[in-house]
Design an enzyme around this catalytic site. Structure first.
Site: not given
Length: 259
Positions: A65, A74, A171, A188, A198-199
């Protein structure tokens, strides 16, 4: 030390990419990662990803991150890594790679990149259209008739640092459903701010919408601040399998930086 880096983005979720197949940077520090990701004094990114060799798969993903710490999966980073691998000339359109949450598969074509996410078994229903689940990273998902506006970060931060989540972090996603289309905002952990996309959050939102029977079918479209993604899945008696996250991922620029 001079590092060759590449900048990639997937629906506005941006990453510093480093080809580390020769293991030059295994001793990189938290402070160095934080500096590289800094948007004023570094390159600027939501995270940093190393592509490394794997004995059993096409490559390995090591993700940090922007706070400098290694983190959980991620999704958009994984999709950008697949594009990066293809751009590096790693052969194939279909890839497999190891990440912190296990093995992932991916498909790269000219327009989009698809990433298979880990299966999801458990969803915690917290009541009042609020769910918790781990789709590779932990997500608190709130379904609402209208997305928070100017106060979103403050609202999300109050959840992220609540007694329930403060120690491990979470998150936070707010999701609006219209038919089979979702619109969402994500805060996040590790970035400690709202990100454009954000996946794993998109995955959580889509599967959560199906779980609560707010949508129909096994393919949903999701609008984020940075662009549009699509999630397909198979609902099982217990959980979800064959989960694929699809959308654009592209190189922005490359350069060299001194640490």
């Amino acid at each position: 030390m001079t590092i060759q880096f590449y900048k990639y983005q997937g629906t506005g979720n941006d990453f510093v990419m480093i080809d580390d197949r020769d293991n030059k940077y295994t001793d990189i520090t938290e402070q160095q990662v934080k500096h590289l990701c800094h948007r004023r004094f570094g390159i600027g990114a939501d995270g940093l990803i190393f592509l490394r060799n794997s004995e059993d798969y096409d490559f390995e993903m090591v993700y940090y991150n922007s706070d400098g710490r290694t983190s959980t999966m991620c999704g958009n980073g994984g999709r950008c890594l697949l594009r990066f691998a293809s751009d590096l000339g790693i052969e194939g359109e279909n890839y497999s790679f190891m990440a912190v949450d296990g093995v992932h598969f991916g498909v790269v074509d000219d327009e989009v990149v698809s990433l298979q996410m880990v299966d999801l078994k458990d969803i915690d229903d917290l009541g009042n259209d609020v769910l918790f689940m781990n789709t590779g990273s932990p997500h608190h998902v709130v379904f609402t008739d209208s997305l928070p506006a100017d106060d979103f970060v403050a609202v999300a931060k109050s959840i992220r640092y609540s007694d329930k989540y403060a120690e491990e972090g979470v998150n936070v996603n707010y999701v609006k459903v219209t038919g089979n289309n979702l619109e969402m905002r994500t805060y996040e952990r590790g970035v400690e701010d709202e990100t454009y996309s954000c996946g794993t959050g998109v995955t959580a939102a889509a599967l959560g919408a199906d779980f609560l029977k707010k949508t129909k079918g096994d393919r949903l479209k999701i609008k984020t601040a940075g662009g549009n993604l699509e999630l397909s899945f198979k609902a099982q008696r217990e959980g979800y399998t064959d989960i694929w996250l699809t959308g654009p991922a592209e190189k922005v620029f490359k350069g060299k930086v001194k640490l």
